[in-house]
Design a protein around this motif. Structure first.
Motif, PDB file in Angstrom:
ATOM      1  N   TYR A  32      -5.341 -29.627  49.103  1.00 10.06           N
ATOM      2  CA  TYR A  32      -5.582 -28.346  48.460  1.00 10.06           C
ATOM      3  C   TYR A  32      -7.039 -28.056  48.168  1.00 10.06           C
ATOM      4  N   GLU A  35     -11.074 -26.370  53.370  1.00  9.93           N
ATOM      5  CA  GLU A  35     -10.368 -25.801  54.508  1.00  9.93           C
ATOM      6  C   GLU A  35     -10.071 -26.911  55.501  1.00  9.93           C
ATOM      7  N   THR A 105      -3.649 -19.302  56.867  1.00 13.86           N
ATOM      8  CA  THR A 105      -2.855 -19.261  55.650  1.00 13.86           C
ATOM      9  C   THR A 105      -3.698 -19.745  54.481  1.00 13.86           C
ATOM     10  N   SER A 106      -3.264 -19.393  53.300  1.00 12.67           N
ATOM     11  CA  SER A 106      -3.940 -19.794  52.079  1.00 12.67           C
ATOM     12  C   SER A 106      -2.951 -20.554  51.206  1.00 12.67           C
ATOM     13  N   THR A 107      -3.397 -21.646  50.639  1.00  9.09           N
ATOM     14  CA  THR A 107      -2.558 -22.412  49.722  1.00  9.09           C
ATOM     15  C   THR A 107      -3.204 -22.385  48.347  1.00  9.09           C
ATOM     16  N   SER A 108      -2.468 -21.913  47.363  1.00  9.56           N
ATOM     17  CA  SER A 108      -2.993 -21.837  46.004  1.00  9.56           C
ATOM     18  C   SER A 108      -2.948 -23.210  45.363  1.00  9.56           C
ATOM     19  N   THR A 112       1.636 -22.844  46.528  1.00  7.56           N
ATOM     20  CA  THR A 112       2.261 -21.717  47.209  1.00  7.56           C
ATOM     21  C   THR A 112       1.404 -21.317  48.413  1.00  7.56           C
ATOM     22  N   THR A 113       2.047 -21.218  49.572  1.00  7.79           N
ATOM     23  CA  THR A 113       1.330 -20.856  50.797  1.00  7.79           C
ATOM     24  C   THR A 113       1.639 -19.415  51.169  1.00  7.79           C
ATOM     25  N   SER A 114       0.606 -18.667  51.563  1.00  3.36           N
ATOM     26  CA  SER A 114       0.817 -17.298  52.019  1.00  3.36           C
ATOM     27  C   SER A 114       0.015 -17.074  53.299  1.00  3.36           C
ATOM     28  N   SER A 115       0.570 -16.283  54.204  1.00  2.00           N
ATOM     29  CA  SER A 115      -0.092 -15.986  55.467  1.00  2.00           C
ATOM     30  C   SER A 115      -1.142 -14.905  55.241  1.00  2.00           C
ATOM     31  N   PRO A 147      -8.613 -19.080  47.516  1.00  7.56           N
ATOM     32  CA  PRO A 147      -7.653 -20.179  47.645  1.00  7.56           C
ATOM     33  C   PRO A 147      -8.197 -21.525  47.213  1.00  7.56           C
ATOM     34  N   GLN A 151      -6.019 -22.837  55.520  1.00  9.84           N
ATOM     35  CA  GLN A 151      -5.547 -23.597  56.679  1.00  9.84           C
ATOM     36  C   GLN A 151      -5.627 -22.710  57.895  1.00  9.84           C
TER      37      GLN A 151
END
Length: 155
Positions: A32, A35, A105-108, A112-115, A147, A151
């Motif tokens: 986390y 990058e 994608t971004s992982t907080s 939580t992962t979001s595109s 983030p 990723q």
């Protein structure tokens, strides 16, 4: 009128100075923090930065043809918006004349992962290891929290 011009120059300089000071902690495969690139080793990502869009640009049509030292615009660039810019480097083993898909994608910090976006490009019939391209994404009006990890997947 002169005061307005001076104030405008101060505001532009202030925004530019702030944007230049914001960076994402870079590290490789660090979960986390930072990058990392998930792919078959044929590409690497580097120099991920968060900047202010300086001038309008139209989105690059997809699939974009690989352009050494070129720039790909994921979406239209609007001056004053925030942008995420990074460099993709081609490594030995990448397939010639092949269409690749970049998925970011971004992982907080909570996991939580979001595109964020996908983008496609096609390599040339002749490519060389070490060639690079810049990829720029206008964050625009999308709500996006910086983030804990970005990723980048190239497949």
């Amino acid at each position: 009128m002169v005061y307005l011009l001076v104030l405008s120059l101060i505001l532009v300089g202030s925004i530019g100075a702030y944007a230049a000071s914001v960076t994402i902690n870079a590290s490789t495969n660090a979960g986390y923090q930072g990058e990392y690139v998930v792919d078959n080793g044929y590409f690497t990502a580097s120099a991920i930065t968060y900047n202010v869009v300086q001038s309008a640009q139209t989105a690059t049509s997809q699939p974009m043809t690989w352009a050494p030292l070129g720039t790909a615009y994921v979406n239209a660039q609007v001056p004053g918006d925030w942008e995420v810019l990074w460099t993709i480097t081609l490594n030995t083993g990448a397939t010639v004349s092949h269409t690749y898909t970049i998925t970011v994608t971004s992982t907080s910090a909570s996991g939580t992962t979001s595109s964020l976006y996908t983008f496609t490009f096609t390599t040339l019939a002749s490519i060389s290891a070490g060639q690079t391209m810049s990829i720029i994404w206008d964050v625009g009006a999308q709500t996006w929290t910086a983030p804990a990890a970005v990723q980048i997947t190239v497949a």
